[in-house]
Design a protein around this motif. Sequence first.
Motif, PDB file in Angstrom:
ATOM      1  N   GLU A 211      -8.916   7.827  -0.491  1.00 41.45           N
ATOM      2  CA  GLU A 211      -8.193   7.261  -1.633  1.00 41.45           C
ATOM      3  C   GLU A 211      -6.990   6.463  -1.146  1.00 41.45           C
ATOM      4  O   GLU A 211      -6.355   6.820  -0.145  1.00 41.45           O
TER       5      GLU A 211
ATOM      6  N   HIS B 267      -5.815   1.674  -7.924  1.00 40.49           N
ATOM      7  CA  HIS B 267      -6.237   2.839  -7.145  1.00 40.49           C
ATOM      8  C   HIS B 267      -7.610   2.566  -6.552  1.00 40.49           C
ATOM      9  O   HIS B 267      -8.520   2.116  -7.258  1.00 40.49           O
TER      10      HIS B 267
ATOM     11  N   SER C 129      -0.172  -0.601 -10.698  1.00 44.86           N
ATOM     12  CA  SER C 129      -0.877   0.066  -9.598  1.00 44.86           C
ATOM     13  C   SER C 129      -2.378  -0.164  -9.677  1.00 44.86           C
ATOM     14  O   SER C 129      -2.949  -0.255 -10.768  1.00 44.86           O
TER      15      SER C 129
ATOM     16  N   VAL D  68      -1.556   8.147   0.019  1.00 42.06           N
ATOM     17  CA  VAL D  68      -1.775   9.312  -0.836  1.00 42.06           C
ATOM     18  C   VAL D  68      -1.100  10.516  -0.190  1.00 42.06           C
ATOM     19  O   VAL D  68      -1.252  10.760   1.006  1.00 42.06           O
TER      20      VAL D  68
ATOM     21  N   ILE E  33     -12.159  -0.438  -6.274  1.00 42.64           N
ATOM     22  CA  ILE E  33     -11.047  -0.105  -7.172  1.00 42.64           C
ATOM     23  C   ILE E  33     -11.592   0.728  -8.328  1.00 42.64           C
ATOM     24  O   ILE E  33     -12.507   0.298  -9.030  1.00 42.64           O
TER      25      ILE E  33
ATOM     26  N   THR F 229      -3.631   3.836  -2.924  1.00 42.63           N
ATOM     27  CA  THR F 229      -2.984   3.217  -4.084  1.00 42.63           C
ATOM     28  C   THR F 229      -2.223   1.979  -3.626  1.00 42.63           C
ATOM     29  O   THR F 229      -1.497   2.027  -2.626  1.00 42.63           O
TER      30      THR F 229
ATOM     31  N   GLN G 190       0.837  -1.192   0.000  1.00 41.44           N
ATOM     32  CA  GLN G 190       0.000   0.000   0.000  1.00 41.44           C
ATOM     33  C   GLN G 190       0.873   1.244   0.000  1.00 41.44           C
ATOM     34  O   GLN G 190       1.875   1.319   0.726  1.00 41.44           O
TER      35      GLN G 190
ATOM     36  N   THR H 272       0.436  -1.108  -4.957  1.00 41.46           N
ATOM     37  CA  THR H 272       1.381  -1.516  -5.995  1.00 41.46           C
ATOM     38  C   THR H 272       1.463  -3.033  -6.025  1.00 41.46           C
ATOM     39  O   THR H 272       1.679  -3.674  -4.976  1.00 41.46           O
TER      40      THR H 272
END
Length: 605
Positions: A112, A144, A142, A103, A156, A114, A100, A116
Amino acid sequence: MIALLGCGVVLLSACGSMPVTGDIKAVDASQPGDSQVQVYAVAPRENATPDEVVDGFLESMTSDDPGFRTTRKYLTKEASRTWKPSAFTTVLSKAPNRSQRPVRDSDRSSTELTFTLTGDKVATVDAQNAYQPVAPTAFSRSLHLVRQNGSKEWRIDFVPDGLLLGQSDFKRLYRSVNKYYFATGPAADQSTLVADPVYVRNRTDPITGMDTVTQTVRSLVEGPTNWLRPVVDSRFPTGTVLRKGVTALAPDDRNVLKVPLNKKADGVGQRSCRMMASQVLYTVRDLTSARVEQVELQRSDGSSLCVLGSGQAEEFAPDGSSGAPDSQYFVDDEGHVQRIPGSNKGSGDPEPVAGPLGDGPVRMSTVGVARDEQLAAAVSQDSASLYVASVVSAGELPRPAVTSRAKKPEDRLSAPSWDGRGDLWVADRNPDDRRLLRLAGGTGEPSNVRVPDLGGARIEALRLSADGVRIALLLTEDGHTTLKIGRIERQGDPDTLQDVSVVELRKAAPQLADVTAMSWSGRSRLVVVGKEQGGVQQVRYVQVDGSAPASGVLPGANQVSSVAAADDEQLPLMADTEDDGIVKLSPGDNWQTVLKKGSSLVYPG
């Protein structure tokens, strides 16, 4: 994620719910499994955490979820609408890792996130179902996530197209199949079928709802993969597809497979229709438990277009596999060429071939025999000269057909090989004049073959496919020898000197750091001898597209220097070894010594 072993079903869930009855067993999302185990996705639980949403989405991609409807529940409505899982498949060495990333804008950190996804990419499968291997390469993508407006649910909202699978999940979900098309180009035998391997879903395809046979026929009708397309042709008219709504094809109780087509095929003549049916017959005959004995192609109104039985299809047998040569040839310790008759599968008494290669004055080191077993080409013991002579009638040894002027024997001529069109190929490894040469008909003048993608690599060895449109090359560069497959393109009048080139080289055994020997073994498979990085020598099968069969590793043999296989996969695999001489491996058996003395054993080709 849990497996209900009693019914062969795997449930994938991010919420950790469990059944209240029955035996249960924890399994990893990418552990090797039985291809018959069917996997179902589970929708995200209420108020699932971001970690659970990501894990559930990744696990759901490994399922048999129809239309990926449950998988899409992990996405926002817009992401669900635009995501295209069938665009391509990325294959990683194992299930992807996730991490993780916060942001940066603190005001958005609660709404939010993101993630990886990382791993080692080993292959991709494109929209044509063509497998493309790569040496393990770092992979990163990625996802999001956003908190849905007016709720606490995470979904997502950005996801790349395609599927992301670990290697073991890919092998569980997909299987390799050969589609067949006709060879094209000058001097081509227009009835020679060429294998074009692709991967299809083991059971029902989630997107199309088609079973394995229907997926395969659909792929066949749509045409060859891009790599093979320039040298093959399909007899199905452009625009031909399966009749709308066809999702299940299976042979009836008479082993007849009926294939309904659309209007584009309605006016096809009988000869073309029979050739179309032969493409279907050879493509599907290994896909069903009941052997397909007959193919019936149907017009758009359901009437019969043509019928072709397995016996009638023999004239189109792929790679000339009907009546293909099965004798073996080798060079004895006196430098003469000998033959082991094929009827005894490598166990018979060898005999010298007729003609100057069997008892002539020049000692030979390697040999290649034409597929009709009339001519053979042999390289002298110093590797400087290539001789071509009959092996069925007496005669004087002719002048060398090719001579290398390199100073060292290891820099001179490679072992020769014959293609399915009767042409002879050999490489001159001279550092000052490296050449790939082709002798039309085995007796024509040597002509240079262009290999644009060769770069600084040197051709160590070569083997031609029986269909005549592909060549396997062992290439040495930067201290390593790798196996690559090239496509053979021909231009010009076949009765004169043709312009021939080998193009679009691609790796066929990327998992091996060094390959020391190889041979074609069937229509789209090779047997190779090599080592993984830091590993020991192994003998294994690889597909021509670079994928590795699950049961590809063969029993080990001591110090194998060369290997030979036949077009008929039921014939024994042969190998030269330093300690045990020439050995053979029959299906279901162990290596056995055939001859203590001798080398360069080959099948015709």
